[in-house]
Write an enzyme that holds these catalytic residues in place. Structure first.
Site, PDB file in Angstrom:
ATOM      1  N   ASP A   1       2.685   6.765   3.178  1.00 16.86           N
ATOM      2  CA  ASP A   1       3.331   6.440   1.886  1.00 16.86           C
ATOM      3  C   ASP A   1       2.336   6.487   0.722  1.00 16.86           C
ATOM      4  O   ASP A   1       1.361   5.737   0.712  1.00 16.86           O
ATOM      5  CB  ASP A   1       3.916   5.023   2.038  1.00 16.86           C
TER       6      ASP A   1
ATOM      7  N   HIS B   1       5.180  -1.532  -1.915  1.00 14.35           N
ATOM      8  CA  HIS B   1       4.297  -0.468  -1.420  1.00 14.35           C
ATOM      9  C   HIS B   1       2.843  -0.911  -1.467  1.00 14.35           C
ATOM     10  O   HIS B   1       2.425  -1.605  -2.392  1.00 14.35           O
ATOM     11  CB  HIS B   1       4.463   0.790  -2.272  1.00 14.35           C
TER      12      HIS B   1
END
Lengths: 553, 553
Positions: A193, A366
């Site tokens: 990611d 994140h």
């Protein structure tokens, strides 16, 4: 191709959204995620953007499974559009993800097009010649997982969306041990990611938000209204906990907020704390100081709860001085202005508004650069493919990986559809397959961002349109009715002097031309277009789209 | 009103841009700044936004002067539109500001509409019953000033755009002493820049950027391309200095960059460092390692240097691997996506791109919260009006002022046109005057953001347009030609099956209706609209604008 492992991001590289990756070996394909993206500003009138699934459709028989990392739209929202093209493909996901996806598939009458398999972190599953083990990660929705995938042709770790939260309020820690163990055994590819590859340091723990919420709710004298993503069940739980601690009741508002909370409660992800959460109908009976409202609209979405409240357009809630509003989210890129306007309007209505970065009331789902490095350090991959991010984020993530010891010729910064092929020793770029964006508008797709429909919409948006209709007698070539001029987005008043003068100018020009060419409609249309576009630009410095219609009698 | 001092922000509160403030006493008006704003996303096709100057026009005789704080568009760009309505008003500004404004007024043939007066910081000037003393501030363009304004009715400090840079590369420090002295004597009103009222701490010194540029240029092996605002002469100077230090030549590229540099050089604000700056024609002869190109495009503007380079669309420059690009600016709110796309494209072309916040290569021209507090502490105002900022920034600045000791009933968070009236002891809100935005499109203005033109453009942008033209015989009521259907932004293919079916459906409906009502055009148009919009929504779930034209013969 035979005997190799192929990794193909069909979406989600070079963009934020519509994440979907194909992993292929010996004629079998695993698909990880199947998301949608929200339209870019130049995609006028587009409702949503889904992956071009042509490659999967053409290899439908090879597609063995779809693994879903978590239940967010950018990882699951493409299913209603992609699944019909690979009917029968089973879906593997965590309990909450399945709960959320079930509702979506039911809505699209697609429950029959798949089978849904609930999977548990730490357990190994087999699909064709692949085995995969989901591992827990932290994210802004419960039930988030990455996948450790094994095949005779190679080993892959796909992180999904992740961060590492060592003090998560729900006690669910990321499974660092599993990643480290795989890293020790040897990982050929890490797909990781990149959303926050531009952010230094660590993403703060959700626990810090919980503390903030407790303080803000404790200090509020009147009503508290908190907006967050409907899917951020963890944030909703923390808000409920903070409300309970201060003896307030909680009302959930907004269709998606109520739906998600119902699913999460049913599946055991959300705890209403013994009557702290009450029904909307109680709203009238509760004093402002006893109330916390949790709603949607943290992104300034026009139809959402908070946006409507800020515009005096909400059925149940009018903002009044004394209200405390907490925007517990950050604007997704592209939503900055909508969020800012909502906050401005709430202030104008007299609320005290708490928002990032002025008040600490949100953390990202994140991981930041230090967490990305930790992931690289645990997985110790031989090859690295940054995923989930705009191109510059992938580049920054690639530079991080280089710093973390992955040699530069083993790092692949890709664009959608590019194929990385691995023969067991070396990985290389091996061309690309069809991939890209399908722009959904209403019930069907339009022909791409540079296609004629969107090009025309952009032209119409800029300077409007002027229609010119006239009827000519085919026999004589004479105009027998019109020209009628109608402007929209351009001189809308039919009596506008510029428009009247343009009409006279056109009539004169047509009369002059008529002798030479008669009533040939193609010629007439071109003439009308030429004469008017030149004249109107001189008069207005605008360039409306000029649309002549010539009817013949 | 008589015997009072009135302060009226006519623009720049509740928004970023088109700064303009009227200060009024005893029938005389001073105007501070006269800026433009860039269009918001929903202002489709609008070129620029200027202040509604009706109030000034209606009191044209009272307007004694326009004082300009500095030469940026958001402080001067409204002049070509406002000056014609208050012809003859003299303008007072610093040398560079006058240099920049002169070019703009010449372009609009307005040099005769004013007289330009160069003013010096620290000197007192008189205009009518007002006196004013400009004082130096730091900002991202040289020649920036605030104004200390005195009148029998009250004392005002207007900061303009400012920050405090204690180590400015050009040695020009803000005049803290003057502000402190006025503060000691008593300031009735402080009007202060709120642009960065949401940013904690201090804005870093320009000197830190100089050091970064030296390091980046020193480390670059190939060509260096730096993009910044054409008006950021200080940044251009620092880049030239860094290039000179590393033995590189500098080429300036882009119309506004070249123009501004020429004016700044002529007026002594920019030093070419003995042949470091060379003509564009030398470009071909210089090796990449000997070259720094300074260009525009730091905001991703479509026609600018860097954007064109990133799109392989620049006449002189193609990006090649080995190029180092420095984006020495931050995106202005609203430009984030354009800037991000430019950076993405430069990376795709193989350049190494340095940009905020990944590399330190820019600082803002606006002071952060600590500087705002310092300003409040020096000026010690009795009343406070935050200016230059969106509403939430004004609120945050107001909260700061409250923290700094200004009592809450003496702080005015305003919207454009609101009047603060001061009778020598108390200040209060005293209604409002006409103010707002004039949306310029081409040679004229359109009727507001909620007016019919922009509403229609938004509808056209969303779903396109479908024109329907037919000719009816007035005598018989029969359709003698058409209906012709033409879609733009909606089913553009004339043979689209949905469109063909819609035509048949319409013909049937018109035949059925024809008997009852004949050819009455108003009725026919309404019928066409009804029938088609319903049918097409069912078929497509889109809502094109349907425009019927009925011609009669």
């Amino acid at each position: 191709m035979a005997g190799t492992l192929r990794i193909i991001p069909l979406g989600g590289v070079g963009e934020v959204g519509k994440n979907i990756t194909a992993i292929e070996a010996d004629g079998e394909i695993l698909v990880v995620d199947c998301g949608l993206a929200f339209p870019e500003p130049e995609m006028l009138g587009i409702d949503l953007v889904v992956p071009d699934a042509t490659y999967l459709a053409e290899n439908a028989k090879a597609v063995k499974a779809i693994l879903l990392t978590h239940g967010h739209e950018d990882h699951t929202g493409g299913l209603p559009y992609v699944l019909p093209r690979i009917k029968g493909t089973p879906i593997y996901a965590s309990k909450l993800t399945i709960g959320l996806v079930t509702g979506k598939l039911k809505e699209h009458k697609l429950l029959g097009a798949t089978t849904l398999h609930e999977i548990e972190p730490g357990t190994e599953y087999a699909v064709g010649a692949f085995t995969f083990t989901p591992f827990r990660v932290n994210h802004s929705i419960p039930g988030g997982m990455g996948f450790a995938i094994r095949h005779a042709r190679g080993t892959i770790i796909h992180t999904g969306d992740f961060k590492f939260d060592h003090t998560p309020p729900d006690g669910t820690r990321a499974d660092l041990g599993l990643i480290a163990e795989w890293g020790k055994q040897g990982v050929d590819f890490l797909l990781s990611d990149s959303t926050r590859a531009e952010r230094d340091g660590y993403t703060l723990s959700e626990a810090t938000v919980g503390e903030s919420l407790r303080n803000l709710i404790g200090a509020a004298e009147g009503r508290v209204i908190l907006a967050t993503f409907a899917s951020n069940i963890g944030r909703v739980q923390q808000t409920i906990d903070a409300a309970a601690e201060h003896g307030r009741k909680v009302v959930l508002m907004g269709r998606s907020m109520e739906q998600n909370a119902a699913i999460a409660t049913e599946l055991g992800y959300l705890d209403g704390r013994d009557g702290t959460v009450v029904r909307k109908e109680q709203l009238e009976r509760l004093k402002p100081a006893d109330l916390v409202i949790i709603t949607t609209g943290s992104q300034g979405e026009p139809m959402s709860g908070l946006t409507r409240m800020s515009n005096r357009d909400h059925r149940n809630i009018s903002i009044v001085p004394g209200d405390t509003v907490i925007v517990s989210a950050s604007p997704i890129p592209g939503n900055e202005e909508a969020v800012a306007r909502t906050i401005d309007n709430l202030f104008k209505e007299g609320a005290m508004v708490h928002y990032e970065p002025m008040t600490h009331c949100h953390v990202s789902g994140h991981g930041s650069r230090e967490e990305l490095k930790l992931m690289l350090g645990l997985a110790k991959p031989r090859h690295f493919i940054p995923i989930h991010g705009e191109y510059r984020m992938l580049v920054q993530h690639a530079l991080l990986a280089e710093g973390a010891g992955v040699s530069v010729d083993r790092i692949f910064v890709l664009q959608n559809g590019q194929v990385v092929e691995f023969d067991g020793t070396r990985a290389r770029l091996a061309g690309s397959v069809q991939a890209g964006a399908v722009l959904v508008d209403g019930l069907s797709a339009v022909d791409g961002v540079d296609g004629v429909i969107l090009r025309d919409r952009r032209a119409l948006a800029n300077d409007g349109v002027l229609m010119v209709a006239l009827t000519v007698a085919t026999a004589t070539g004479r105009t027998v009715s019109g020209p009628d001029l109608i402007g929209r987005g351009f001189l809308p008043d039919p009596d506008d002097p510029v428009l009247l003068a343009a009409r006279e100018h056109l009539i004169t020009a047509l009369e002059r031309a008529g002798d030479a060419h008669g009533a040939e409609p193609g010629y007439l249309k071109a003439k009308i277009h030429d004469v008017l576009s030149r004249y109107l630009y001189e008069q207005t410095h605008r360039r409306p789209m000029i649309l002549p219609i010539v009817l013949e009698v």
